[in-house]
Design an enzyme around this catalytic site. Structure first.
Site, PDB file in Angstrom:
ATOM      1  N   SER A  87     -98.265 -33.333  66.257  1.00  0.00           N
ATOM      2  CA  SER A  87     -99.195 -33.367  65.128  1.00  0.00           C
ATOM      3  C   SER A  87     -99.496 -31.946  64.646  1.00  0.00           C
ATOM      4  O   SER A  87     -98.612 -31.268  64.129  1.00  0.00           O
ATOM      5  CB  SER A  87    -100.465 -34.122  65.521  1.00  0.00           C
ATOM      6  OG  SER A  87    -101.275 -34.364  64.388  1.00  0.00           O
ATOM      7  N   HIS A 191    -103.037 -40.146  60.968  1.00  0.00           N
ATOM      8  CA  HIS A 191    -101.662 -40.659  60.956  1.00  0.00           C
ATOM      9  C   HIS A 191    -101.617 -42.150  60.605  1.00  0.00           C
ATOM     10  O   HIS A 191    -100.852 -42.926  61.183  1.00  0.00           O
ATOM     11  CB  HIS A 191    -100.969 -40.388  62.299  1.00  0.00           C
ATOM     12  CG  HIS A 191    -100.855 -38.935  62.622  1.00  0.00           C
ATOM     13  ND1 HIS A 191    -100.001 -38.090  61.960  1.00  0.00           N
ATOM     14  CD2 HIS A 191    -101.536 -38.165  63.518  1.00  0.00           C
ATOM     15  CE1 HIS A 191    -100.138 -36.859  62.433  1.00  0.00           C
ATOM     16  NE2 HIS A 191    -101.063 -36.873  63.374  1.00  0.00           N
TER      17      HIS A 191
END
Length: 737
Positions: A87, A191
């Protein structure tokens, strides 16, 4: 091989970076000024309890990750084969791989953190003990239609993201089934589709930046594959709403041969990596599995793949270095370069690659002036070049033997150790047999008598072939004999078998295939035919790193397989040798063949009809033939080739050849320079392989040469060939007997 990885949000702890801020005061101050608060105070003391707030967490993790990488490199950390980050950590990976500088990365994550912090109303749950597929089944079972697996972290852990109400219900649902879970302290459903508004604003923000392509492969979270050329901004935009495919990312680099992971900026990913490694099995054939392991080990390569040394430096130092860093073999193109240009290129490559990566230098035969070959050997020896690509040799010459033999020494048991390697590029079986044999005794004896070799070197040279690696060159761009790969390579394999039987070498001879290699299917066919390695040429001329003009690349990226033709080779004009060149949009092939026809049908320049002479002066040379001859004279005198000049002044036919050769030099030079006023005379060496490659990448980012890089093309071809062969073999096993 080693992969360097960076953790994302959740890895932050009070006290992180304590060993970094004093070590890098300039970057620490730069970060504090840009962020508007003390990064040292935030990370070491966190007096206002801000470290766990997304808008503060993300910039802090980036700074710590970037500085940790800088420190690791300064302490001798080896080059990574891959970078990856989870990430937010992907920004650290991209920075480490050279996609953007420290300030740019910090500005990006600052804005990313601000936007993601605003997207409230969501939540996340970490589920342990189950993999992605099992958790997905539970979501379907509970009809949690708004929730998604946002982070596939390992076969034993994943994270679910979505709206807060559904996340609360999921916790109860999992609890009732005895599934272990924990609610994450985050401000939103990262996400997932809840980040769409943040994604839109971030996309607009990125329009103000010119982000580069990583110099070392970085595995993207949303594809679990390396970042393609020119896709950095788009991938980072998508990453905000798409799942982090960490398990697949780890499996991919394991498949690529990674054996060691170095985590920087935290200590949370290592356990996840080990969980994935424990269950991982290499699946299917990989690009790095293709070809000969002997060839790869001999040259310290990751792939049995090479790129030929395109003339006049088109195979540039940048191209060679990029291939070397990727574990492939590139040869510096030296034909037509002055000695000082060659030396400058070698130094540039050595500076970029050090002693860790392989490279080679093209060594072109000079049939007119053998002294040029001796001078080239002196350059190679002076710079300790260990590998050359011998091109256009029709016999073994003393200079080439001298280079080979001066790299020989006795190893354990008295066996020869070869510190100088010659990769011979050949297109005829008789020439191949010459290079598969030891150097001729007569040449060794003469070099020994002249004091250029020791007795031991001459003795050892009789026990090894001139070349342990032979590149079989089928019909290709540039110099070509028009050979057919399916006929040539099997013949050369038989020549090799006989040579091995006759001489009983300790070290095997490897055969590569060049010519027509432009698609995965062509690469697969080469290996099925028995090639130990493949060599590409034309496809590399149309890349960012190739040192030819943008004008030529613009023309080449649009050609098809039928857009090439044959013309006389300027450096072997009198012999009638040919080169394969671009036909589409230029007159060079027609004009080159016209000059050769005139040469064969007339005794000298003065024998040409007046109309023909006027045509040549007006459209070919753009000056009178007398002026062209004056240029030739100046060049021959400047290069101390007085004997050739005297012969030309006595022999009208020789004079004609030298004048006509000037057209070939001119046409190549203006193409390299990209002269806009005379494109019709461009001489561009290329073969049909580039046309087939153009067809293959149509509709992808690589359709434009500005998104083509030599190492990425190599990986695309090899990985595609591996997939092609795997699919073929699976299909073959499923066919009825």
């Amino acid at each position: 091989m080693k992969a360097v990885i960076f953790p994302g949000q959740g890895a932050q702890t009070c006290g992180m970076g304590h060993e970094l801020f004093d070590a890098f005061p300039e970057q620490t101050e730069q970060a504090s000024d840009l962020l508007g608060h003390s990064i040292r105070e935030l990370c070491l003391e966190d007096p206002r309890r801000e470290l766990n707030r997304t808008e503060f967490t993300q910039p802090a993790l980036f700074v710590v990750g970037a500085l940790a990488h800088r420190q690791w490199r300064e302490r001798g950390g080896e080059d990574a084969a891959y970078y990856a980050g989870h990430s937010l950590g992907e920004y650290c990976a991209l920075h480490a791989a050279g996609a953007f500088d420290f300030e740019t990365g910090l500005r990006l994550v600052q804005r990313r953190g601000e936007l993601m912090a605003r997207a409230d109303g969501g939540g996340m749950i970490a589920v342990t003990g189950l993999g992605r597929d099992q958790v997905t089944e539970l979501l379907h079972e509970g009809r949690f239609c708004t929730l998604v697996v946002a982070n596939d972290n390992s076969p034993e852990q994943c994270v679910v993201s979505g709206d807060a109400e559904s996340i609360d219900e999921l916790g109860d649902f999992l609890q009732a089934r005895g599934v272990r879970w924990v609610r994450l302290r985050v401000s939103g459903g990262f996400h997932s589709s809840l980040m769409r508004s943040a994604q839109r604003e971030f996309r607009r923000f990125l329009e103000g930046f010119d982000l580069g392509t990583p110099l070392v492969p970085v595995i993207a979270n949303c594809t679990a594959r390396p970042y393609p050329t020119g896709a950095t901004a788009g991938m980072l935009t998508d990453q905000i709403v798409r799942p982090v495919r960490w398990t697949e990312s780890v499996r991919h680099v394991l498949d690529e041969g990674i054996t060691e992971f170095v985590e920087l900026g935290g200590a949370v990913l290592t356990k996840l990596v080990e969980q994935t490694r424990a269950t991982h099995r290499v699946s299917g054939l990989r690009g790095r599995d293709l070809g000969s392991e002997v060839f790869r080990k001999r040259h310290r390569l990751r792939y049995a793949y090479a790129a030929g040394g395109m003339y006049r430096g088109i195979a540039s130092p940048e191209l060679v270095a990029r291939l070397g860093r990727a574990g492939m073999l590139g040869f510096l193109g030296t034909a037509g370069l002055a000695p000082e240009e060659t030396e400058r290129g070698i130094k540039e490559i050595q500076s970029a690659l050090g002693d860790e990566h392989a490279y080679g230098v093209n060594f072109l035969a000079d049939h007119d002036n053998p002294a040029t070959e001796d001078a080239m050997v002196d350059v190679l020896l002076r710079h300790r070049v260990r590998l050359v690509e011998a091109s256009a040799f029709i016999q073994v010459t003393p200079a080439l033997v001298r280079y080979r033999a001066l790299g020989l020494r006795r190893g354990p048991g008295g066996r020869p150790v070869c510190d100088h390697r010659v990769v011979a590029k050949v297109s005829r079986p008789d020439v191949a047999a010459t290079f598969m044999a030891p150097p001729p005794d007569s040449v060794l004896d003469r070099l020994r008598a002249n004091g250029e070799l020791t007795a031991e070197q001459a003795d050892l040279a009789r026990r090894v072939p001139m070349s342990h690696d032979i590149t079989v060159e089928a019909d290709s761009g540039g110099h070509t004999d028009g050979g057919i790969a399916t006929a040539l390579l099997p013949t050369m394999l038989e020549v090799r078998r006989r040579a091995q039987e006759e001489y009983g070498y300790d070290e095997p001879i490897c055969l590569g295939l060049a010519g027509g290699i432009g698609t995965p299917a062509a690469v697969a066919a080469a290996f099925v035919l028995g090639a130990d390695y493949v060599v590409t040429g034309s496809v590399n001329q149309c890349t960012v790193e190739a040192a030819t003009s943008d004008a030529v690349k613009d023309m080449l990226q649009d050609i098809d397989v039928h857009d090439t033709d044959y013309a006389p080779a300027g450096d072997m004009f009198e012999l009638g040798s040919q080169v394969q060149v671009l036909r589409k949009g230029v007159f060079f092939p027609t004009r080159g063949n016209k000059l050769y026809s005139l040469y064969t049908h007339h005794d000298g320049i003065d024998d040409l009809p007046a109309k023909t002479r006027a045509l040549l002066e007006r459209t070919y040379f753009r000056k009178s033939l007398d002026e062209v001859w004056a240029d030739v004279v100046r060049h021959l005198r400047a290069t101390n080739r007085h004997e050739l000049l005297e012969r030309a002044e006595r022999q009208p036919k020789q004079k004609m050849a030298l004048i006509f050769r000037r057209y070939f030099g001119y046409s190549a030079r203006i193409a390299l320079e990209g002269r806009p006023d005379d494109k019709v005379n461009y001489q561009v060496h290329t073969g049909p392989a580039l046309g087939s490659f153009n067809q293959w990448v149509r509709g992808t980012p690589q359709e434009s040469w500005r998104h083509r890089h030599a190492d990425e093309i190599g990986r695309m071809l090899l990985d595609g060939a591996a997939s092609h062969l795997t699919a073929f073999w699976r299909g073959a096993t499923q066919r009825p007997a």
